[in-house]
Design an enzyme around this catalytic site. Sequence first.
Site, PDB file in Angstrom:
ATOM      1  N   HIS A  62       0.849  -1.183   0.000  1.00  0.00           N
ATOM      2  CA  HIS A  62       0.000   0.000   0.000  1.00  0.00           C
ATOM      3  C   HIS A  62       0.887   1.235   0.000  1.00  0.00           C
ATOM      4  O   HIS A  62       2.112   1.137   0.153  1.00  0.00           O
ATOM      5  CB  HIS A  62      -0.930   0.008   1.217  1.00  0.00           C
ATOM      6  CG  HIS A  62      -0.203  -0.123   2.521  1.00  0.00           C
ATOM      7  ND1 HIS A  62       0.259  -1.334   2.987  1.00  0.00           N
ATOM      8  CD2 HIS A  62       0.157   0.800   3.446  1.00  0.00           C
ATOM      9  CE1 HIS A  62       0.870  -1.154   4.158  1.00  0.00           C
ATOM     10  NE2 HIS A  62       0.827   0.138   4.444  1.00  0.00           N
ATOM     11  N   HIS A 300      -2.459   0.460  11.224  1.00  0.00           N
ATOM     12  CA  HIS A 300      -2.401  -0.176   9.919  1.00  0.00           C
ATOM     13  C   HIS A 300      -1.011  -0.795   9.786  1.00  0.00           C
ATOM     14  O   HIS A 300      -0.280  -0.935  10.766  1.00  0.00           O
ATOM     15  CB  HIS A 300      -2.716   0.824   8.800  1.00  0.00           C
ATOM     16  CG  HIS A 300      -1.867   2.050   8.801  1.00  0.00           C
ATOM     17  ND1 HIS A 300      -0.684   2.106   8.125  1.00  0.00           N
ATOM     18  CD2 HIS A 300      -2.019   3.265   9.401  1.00  0.00           C
ATOM     19  CE1 HIS A 300      -0.140   3.309   8.290  1.00  0.00           C
ATOM     20  NE2 HIS A 300      -0.930   4.025   9.061  1.00  0.00           N
TER      21      HIS A 300
END
Length: 377
Positions: A62, A300
Amino acid sequence: MLSLTQQDIVLNQSATDKTAAISALASELSQHGLVADGYVDGMLAREAQNSTFLGNGIAIPHGTTDTRDLVKHTGVKIHHYPNGVNWGEGNTVYLAIGIAAKSDEHLGILKQLTRVLSAEGVAEQIQQSTDASSLIALLNGETQLEADVDAALIALNFPATDLLQLTAVAGGLLKNHQAVGRDFVADVIAKDASYLGQGLWLASSRQDVQRSALSFVTPLQELQVEDKPVKGLLMIAAGNASYQKPLKQVSQWLYQQQVQRLFEGDAAKISSLFADSSEPQTSADANTAVYKIRNAHGLHARPGAMLVSVAKKFESTIQVRNLQGDGKSVNAKSLMKVIALGVKHGHALEFTAEGTDAGEALNAIGDAIATGLGEGK
Protein backbone atom coordinates in the site's frame (compact mmCIF):
# COMPACT_ATOMS: atom_id res chain seq x y z
CA MET A 1 -18.43 -0.94 4.52
CA LEU A 2 -15.60 -2.09 2.28
CA SER A 3 -16.08 -5.71 1.17
CA LEU A 4 -14.38 -8.17 -1.15
CA THR A 5 -15.96 -9.49 -4.33
CA GLN A 6 -14.80 -11.87 -7.05
CA GLN A 7 -14.10 -8.84 -9.24
CA ASP A 8 -11.35 -7.80 -6.83
CA ILE A 9 -9.29 -10.96 -7.44
CA VAL A 10 -7.12 -11.89 -10.42
CA LEU A 11 -5.96 -15.51 -10.35
CA ASN A 12 -2.89 -17.24 -11.78
CA GLN A 13 -0.57 -14.24 -11.94
CA SER A 14 3.21 -14.30 -12.16
CA ALA A 15 5.89 -11.73 -11.33
CA THR A 16 9.67 -11.77 -11.45
CA ASP A 17 9.99 -10.04 -8.07
CA LYS A 18 8.03 -7.99 -5.56
CA THR A 19 8.68 -4.72 -7.41
CA ALA A 20 6.97 -6.12 -10.50
CA ALA A 21 4.12 -7.49 -8.37
CA ILE A 22 3.56 -4.17 -6.61
CA SER A 23 3.68 -2.26 -9.91
CA ALA A 24 1.07 -4.59 -11.39
CA LEU A 25 -1.23 -4.07 -8.41
CA ALA A 26 -0.77 -0.30 -8.59
CA SER A 27 -1.64 -0.39 -12.28
CA GLU A 28 -4.86 -2.27 -11.56
CA LEU A 29 -5.82 0.11 -8.75
CA SER A 30 -5.30 2.96 -11.21
CA GLN A 31 -7.23 1.27 -14.05
CA HIS A 32 -10.26 0.89 -11.78
CA GLY A 33 -10.18 4.54 -10.81
CA LEU A 34 -9.18 3.97 -7.21
CA VAL A 35 -5.88 5.88 -7.34
CA ALA A 36 -4.01 8.39 -9.46
CA ASP A 37 -1.09 7.16 -11.58
CA GLY A 38 1.61 8.29 -9.15
CA TYR A 39 0.37 6.03 -6.37
CA VAL A 40 2.79 3.30 -7.44
CA ASP A 41 5.70 5.46 -6.21
CA GLY A 42 4.12 5.56 -2.76
CA MET A 43 3.61 1.79 -2.74
CA LEU A 44 7.24 1.16 -3.66
CA ALA A 45 8.45 3.74 -1.15
CA ARG A 46 6.35 2.10 1.56
CA GLU A 47 7.87 -1.29 0.73
CA ALA A 48 11.34 0.20 0.97
CA GLN A 49 10.56 1.50 4.46
CA ASN A 50 9.43 -1.86 5.82
CA SER A 51 8.32 -5.09 4.19
CA THR A 52 4.56 -5.51 3.85
CA PHE A 53 4.89 -9.28 4.16
CA LEU A 54 2.42 -10.48 6.82
CA GLY A 55 3.28 -14.16 6.94
CA ASN A 56 1.50 -17.29 5.64
CA GLY A 57 2.31 -16.29 2.05
CA ILE A 58 0.47 -12.94 2.29
CA ALA A 59 1.61 -9.38 1.58
CA ILE A 60 -0.41 -6.15 1.75
CA PRO A 61 1.40 -3.51 -0.34
CA HIS A 62 0.00 0.00 0.00
CA GLY A 63 1.06 3.63 -0.27
CA THR A 64 2.66 5.97 2.24
CA THR A 65 0.78 8.62 4.19
CA ASP A 66 2.35 11.20 1.85
CA THR A 67 0.58 9.62 -1.14
CA ARG A 68 -2.82 9.26 0.52
CA ASP A 69 -4.04 12.33 -1.39
CA LEU A 70 -3.62 10.26 -4.59
CA VAL A 71 -6.36 7.86 -3.42
CA LYS A 72 -9.64 8.64 -5.17
CA HIS A 73 -11.71 5.87 -3.62
CA THR A 74 -10.94 3.32 -0.91
CA GLY A 75 -10.60 -0.15 -2.39
CA VAL A 76 -8.66 -3.39 -2.63
CA LYS A 77 -7.24 -5.40 -5.53
CA ILE A 78 -5.81 -8.87 -5.08
CA HIS A 79 -3.37 -10.84 -7.22
CA HIS A 80 -2.95 -14.58 -6.77
CA TYR A 81 0.47 -16.13 -7.48
CA PRO A 82 0.30 -19.96 -7.43
CA ASN A 83 4.05 -20.20 -8.09
CA GLY A 84 4.86 -17.54 -5.51
CA VAL A 85 6.83 -14.30 -5.62
CA ASN A 86 10.10 -13.75 -3.79
CA TRP A 87 9.32 -10.98 -1.29
CA GLY A 88 12.82 -10.86 0.15
CA GLU A 89 14.31 -12.19 3.40
CA GLY A 90 13.35 -15.73 2.43
CA ASN A 91 9.62 -14.93 2.26
CA THR A 92 7.36 -16.16 -0.56
CA VAL A 93 4.03 -14.49 -1.35
CA TYR A 94 1.09 -16.34 -2.91
CA LEU A 95 -1.45 -13.57 -2.38
CA ALA A 96 -0.68 -9.85 -2.72
CA ILE A 97 -3.43 -7.53 -1.50
CA GLY A 98 -3.04 -3.99 -2.87
CA ILE A 99 -4.76 -1.44 -0.64
CA ALA A 100 -5.88 2.10 -1.48
CA ALA A 101 -7.26 3.84 1.60
CA LYS A 102 -8.34 7.44 2.10
CA SER A 103 -8.62 7.05 5.90
CA ASP A 104 -9.19 4.05 8.17
CA GLU A 105 -12.02 2.59 6.08
CA HIS A 106 -9.89 -0.44 5.23
CA LEU A 107 -9.15 -1.46 8.82
CA GLY A 108 -12.31 -3.55 9.13
CA ILE A 109 -11.54 -5.64 6.06
CA LEU A 110 -7.87 -5.88 7.04
CA LYS A 111 -8.91 -7.16 10.46
CA GLN A 112 -11.09 -9.80 8.82
CA LEU A 113 -8.37 -10.78 6.35
CA THR A 114 -5.67 -11.18 8.98
CA ARG A 115 -7.93 -13.30 11.18
CA VAL A 116 -8.67 -15.60 8.27
CA LEU A 117 -5.15 -15.69 6.89
CA SER A 118 -3.60 -16.51 10.27
CA ALA A 119 -5.49 -19.81 10.51
CA GLU A 120 -3.53 -23.04 10.15
CA GLY A 121 -3.21 -24.37 6.60
CA VAL A 122 -4.54 -21.23 4.88
CA ALA A 123 -1.34 -20.57 2.91
CA GLU A 124 -1.62 -23.97 1.22
CA GLN A 125 -5.29 -23.40 0.41
CA ILE A 126 -4.50 -20.05 -1.16
CA GLN A 127 -1.61 -21.39 -3.20
CA GLN A 128 -3.73 -24.25 -4.55
CA SER A 129 -6.89 -22.22 -5.20
CA THR A 130 -8.22 -22.49 -8.76
CA ASP A 131 -11.37 -20.36 -8.75
CA ALA A 132 -12.30 -16.90 -7.52
CA SER A 133 -15.48 -17.94 -5.74
CA SER A 134 -13.76 -20.36 -3.34
CA LEU A 135 -10.93 -17.92 -2.71
CA ILE A 136 -13.30 -15.04 -1.95
CA ALA A 137 -15.27 -17.31 0.38
CA LEU A 138 -12.02 -18.10 2.17
CA LEU A 139 -11.00 -14.44 2.47
CA ASN A 140 -14.46 -13.37 3.65
CA GLY A 141 -14.42 -15.98 6.42
CA GLU A 142 -17.18 -18.08 4.86
CA THR A 143 -14.98 -21.19 4.76
CA GLN A 144 -14.62 -22.94 8.11
CA LEU A 145 -11.02 -22.68 9.25
CA GLU A 146 -11.37 -23.49 12.95
CA ALA A 147 -13.26 -26.46 14.32
CA ASP A 148 -16.14 -25.58 16.65
CA VAL A 149 -15.19 -26.19 20.29
CA ASP A 150 -17.34 -24.25 22.74
CA ALA A 151 -19.00 -24.72 26.12
CA ALA A 152 -22.28 -25.88 24.53
CA LEU A 153 -20.43 -28.91 23.16
CA ILE A 154 -19.20 -30.00 26.58
CA ALA A 155 -21.18 -32.07 29.10
CA LEU A 156 -19.55 -32.72 32.47
CA ASN A 157 -20.45 -35.29 35.12
CA PHE A 158 -23.09 -37.08 33.05
CA PRO A 159 -24.63 -40.00 34.99
CA ALA A 160 -23.56 -42.67 32.49
CA THR A 161 -23.16 -46.33 33.37
CA ASP A 162 -21.02 -47.25 30.36
CA LEU A 163 -18.95 -45.81 27.51
CA LEU A 164 -21.77 -46.31 25.00
CA GLN A 165 -23.97 -43.83 26.88
CA LEU A 166 -21.17 -41.28 26.84
CA THR A 167 -20.81 -41.81 23.09
CA ALA A 168 -24.52 -41.20 22.53
CA VAL A 169 -24.42 -38.01 24.59
CA ALA A 170 -21.34 -36.68 22.75
CA GLY A 171 -22.98 -37.41 19.40
CA GLY A 172 -26.17 -35.72 20.54
CA LEU A 173 -24.28 -32.57 21.47
CA LEU A 174 -22.83 -32.36 17.96
CA LYS A 175 -26.24 -33.01 16.40
CA ASN A 176 -27.90 -30.31 18.53
CA HIS A 177 -25.11 -27.97 17.39
CA GLN A 178 -26.18 -28.77 13.80
CA ALA A 179 -22.65 -29.91 13.06
CA VAL A 180 -23.75 -33.45 12.17
CA GLY A 181 -26.79 -35.47 11.14
CA ARG A 182 -28.32 -38.78 12.23
CA ASP A 183 -25.95 -40.92 10.15
CA PHE A 184 -22.99 -39.50 12.06
CA VAL A 185 -24.53 -40.40 15.40
CA ALA A 186 -25.40 -43.91 14.19
CA ASP A 187 -21.83 -44.41 12.90
CA VAL A 188 -20.03 -43.39 16.12
CA ILE A 189 -22.38 -45.53 18.22
CA ALA A 190 -21.77 -48.54 15.97
CA LYS A 191 -17.97 -48.24 16.28
CA ASP A 192 -15.81 -48.77 19.36
CA ALA A 193 -14.14 -45.72 20.81
CA SER A 194 -10.32 -45.72 20.95
CA TYR A 195 -8.36 -45.43 24.18
CA LEU A 196 -5.78 -42.62 24.01
CA GLY A 197 -4.42 -42.97 27.52
CA GLN A 198 -4.66 -41.20 30.89
CA GLY A 199 -8.39 -41.90 31.02
CA LEU A 200 -9.22 -40.21 27.71
CA TRP A 201 -11.16 -41.94 24.91
CA LEU A 202 -11.74 -40.83 21.31
CA ALA A 203 -14.62 -41.39 18.88
CA SER A 204 -14.88 -39.86 15.42
CA SER A 205 -16.59 -40.06 12.04
CA ARG A 206 -16.65 -38.32 8.67
CA GLN A 207 -20.21 -39.38 7.82
CA ASP A 208 -23.00 -36.79 7.59
CA VAL A 209 -20.83 -33.89 8.86
CA GLN A 210 -21.92 -30.31 8.15
CA ARG A 211 -19.23 -28.57 10.23
CA SER A 212 -16.04 -29.78 11.84
CA ALA A 213 -16.54 -29.76 15.59
CA LEU A 214 -15.45 -31.40 18.84
CA SER A 215 -17.61 -32.47 21.77
CA PHE A 216 -16.41 -33.65 25.16
CA VAL A 217 -18.24 -35.63 27.87
CA THR A 218 -17.18 -36.82 31.32
CA PRO A 219 -19.01 -39.36 33.51
CA LEU A 220 -20.32 -38.57 36.98
CA GLN A 221 -18.28 -41.49 38.30
CA GLU A 222 -15.18 -42.97 36.69
CA LEU A 223 -15.97 -45.99 34.53
CA GLN A 224 -13.89 -48.95 33.40
CA VAL A 225 -13.64 -50.61 29.98
CA GLU A 226 -11.42 -53.69 29.79
CA ASP A 227 -9.53 -52.52 32.89
CA LYS A 228 -8.95 -49.09 31.35
CA PRO A 229 -10.31 -45.97 33.12
CA VAL A 230 -12.94 -43.81 31.43
CA LYS A 231 -12.54 -40.25 32.68
CA GLY A 232 -13.75 -38.52 29.51
CA LEU A 233 -14.70 -39.02 25.87
CA LEU A 234 -13.63 -36.67 23.07
CA MET A 235 -15.68 -36.88 19.86
CA ILE A 236 -14.62 -35.40 16.52
CA ALA A 237 -16.85 -34.52 13.58
CA ALA A 238 -14.26 -34.48 10.80
CA GLY A 239 -15.81 -32.32 8.09
CA ASN A 240 -12.55 -30.79 6.91
CA ALA A 241 -8.95 -30.44 8.09
CA SER A 242 -9.79 -27.82 10.74
CA TYR A 243 -10.24 -30.53 13.40
CA GLN A 244 -6.53 -31.39 13.15
CA LYS A 245 -5.36 -28.39 15.17
CA PRO A 246 -7.23 -29.27 18.41
CA LEU A 247 -6.39 -32.94 17.88
CA LYS A 248 -2.70 -32.03 17.73
CA GLN A 249 -3.17 -30.13 20.99
CA VAL A 250 -4.63 -33.24 22.61
CA SER A 251 -1.68 -35.28 21.33
CA GLN A 252 0.67 -32.78 22.93
CA TRP A 253 -1.15 -33.03 26.26
CA LEU A 254 -0.93 -36.80 26.09
CA TYR A 255 2.80 -36.65 25.41
CA GLN A 256 3.34 -34.15 28.24
CA GLN A 257 1.14 -36.15 30.65
CA GLN A 258 -1.22 -33.15 30.94
CA VAL A 259 -4.56 -34.65 29.89
CA GLN A 260 -5.78 -34.12 33.45
CA ARG A 261 -6.47 -30.47 32.55
CA LEU A 262 -9.44 -31.68 30.51
CA PHE A 263 -10.98 -33.20 33.63
CA GLU A 264 -10.66 -30.03 35.69
CA GLY A 265 -12.68 -26.83 35.66
CA ASP A 266 -15.99 -25.96 34.03
CA ALA A 267 -17.09 -26.20 30.40
CA ALA A 268 -15.99 -22.65 29.56
CA LYS A 269 -12.49 -23.27 30.93
CA ILE A 270 -12.13 -26.55 29.05
CA SER A 271 -13.26 -25.02 25.73
CA SER A 272 -10.81 -22.16 26.23
CA LEU A 273 -7.95 -24.66 26.46
CA PHE A 274 -8.52 -25.42 22.79
CA ALA A 275 -9.30 -21.87 21.70
CA ASP A 276 -6.23 -20.34 23.37
CA SER A 277 -3.74 -23.14 22.75
CA SER A 278 -1.89 -21.24 20.00
CA GLU A 279 -1.21 -18.19 22.18
CA PRO A 280 1.51 -17.90 24.84
CA GLN A 281 0.28 -17.98 28.44
CA THR A 282 1.47 -15.58 31.15
CA SER A 283 1.31 -15.84 34.92
CA ALA A 284 -0.18 -13.52 37.50
CA ASP A 285 3.33 -12.14 38.11
CA ALA A 286 3.63 -10.70 34.59
CA ASN A 287 4.05 -6.96 34.06
CA THR A 288 1.17 -5.03 32.51
CA ALA A 289 0.84 -1.60 30.90
CA VAL A 290 -1.89 0.20 28.94
CA TYR A 291 -1.13 2.63 26.11
CA LYS A 292 -3.50 4.59 23.89
CA ILE A 293 -2.89 4.64 20.13
CA ARG A 294 -2.64 8.21 18.81
CA ASN A 295 -1.97 7.41 15.16
CA ALA A 296 -4.64 9.10 13.06
CA HIS A 297 -5.39 5.94 11.09
CA GLY A 298 -4.84 3.40 13.83
CA LEU A 299 -2.54 0.40 13.65
CA HIS A 300 -2.40 -0.18 9.92
CA ALA A 301 0.53 -2.06 8.44
CA ARG A 302 3.37 0.42 8.96
CA PRO A 303 2.84 1.36 12.63
CA GLY A 304 1.82 -2.22 13.32
CA ALA A 305 5.11 -3.45 11.87
CA MET A 306 6.99 -0.90 13.97
CA LEU A 307 5.24 -2.09 17.13
CA VAL A 308 6.03 -5.73 16.36
CA SER A 309 9.64 -4.80 15.57
CA VAL A 310 10.04 -3.23 19.01
CA ALA A 311 8.47 -6.23 20.75
CA LYS A 312 10.76 -8.65 18.92
CA LYS A 313 13.84 -6.96 20.40
CA PHE A 314 13.06 -8.49 23.78
CA GLU A 315 13.18 -12.07 25.00
CA SER A 316 10.10 -11.75 27.19
CA THR A 317 6.75 -13.20 26.19
CA ILE A 318 4.57 -10.22 25.24
CA GLN A 319 0.83 -10.33 24.69
CA VAL A 320 -1.47 -7.48 23.72
CA ARG A 321 -5.23 -6.99 23.65
CA ASN A 322 -7.42 -4.21 22.33
CA LEU A 323 -9.56 -2.97 25.23
CA GLN A 324 -12.10 -1.72 22.69
CA GLY A 325 -12.05 -5.04 20.82
CA ASP A 326 -13.10 -8.60 21.63
CA GLY A 327 -10.81 -8.79 24.65
CA LYS A 328 -8.66 -11.63 23.31
CA SER A 329 -4.92 -11.41 23.87
CA VAL A 330 -2.55 -12.15 20.99
CA ASN A 331 1.18 -12.46 20.49
CA ALA A 332 2.59 -8.92 20.19
CA LYS A 333 5.44 -10.31 18.07
CA SER A 334 3.09 -11.41 15.26
CA LEU A 335 2.25 -8.68 12.75
CA MET A 336 -0.73 -10.57 11.39
CA LYS A 337 -2.25 -11.02 14.84
CA VAL A 338 -1.59 -7.42 15.86
CA ILE A 339 -3.28 -6.05 12.74
CA ALA A 340 -6.19 -8.44 13.31
CA LEU A 341 -6.95 -6.55 16.53
CA GLY A 342 -8.47 -3.80 14.35
CA VAL A 343 -6.94 -0.98 16.38
CA LYS A 344 -8.22 2.50 15.51
CA HIS A 345 -7.24 5.98 16.68
CA GLY A 346 -7.92 6.34 20.39
CA HIS A 347 -8.11 2.61 21.16
CA ALA A 348 -6.30 1.49 24.30
CA LEU A 349 -3.95 -1.51 24.16
CA GLU A 350 -3.09 -3.56 27.21
CA PHE A 351 0.35 -5.19 27.03
CA THR A 352 1.35 -8.07 29.31
CA ALA A 353 5.00 -9.09 29.41
CA GLU A 354 6.71 -11.91 31.27
CA GLY A 355 10.43 -12.54 31.36
CA THR A 356 13.74 -11.12 32.53
CA ASP A 357 13.39 -7.96 30.42
CA ALA A 358 9.60 -7.52 30.76
CA GLY A 359 9.74 -4.06 32.34
CA GLU A 360 12.22 -2.82 29.77
CA ALA A 361 10.08 -4.21 26.96
CA LEU A 362 6.94 -2.42 28.16
CA ASN A 363 8.82 0.86 28.54
CA ALA A 364 10.21 0.58 25.01
CA ILE A 365 6.75 -0.19 23.60
CA GLY A 366 5.31 2.79 25.46
CA ASP A 367 8.02 5.08 24.10
CA ALA A 368 7.45 3.82 20.54
CA ILE A 369 3.70 4.41 20.79
CA ALA A 370 4.22 7.86 22.29
CA THR A 371 6.45 8.89 19.37
CA GLY A 372 3.92 7.69 16.77
CA LEU A 373 5.33 4.29 15.73
CA GLY A 374 7.25 5.78 12.85
CA GLU A 375 4.53 8.25 11.82
CA GLY A 376 5.38 11.10 14.18
CA LYS A 377 3.38 12.35 17.13
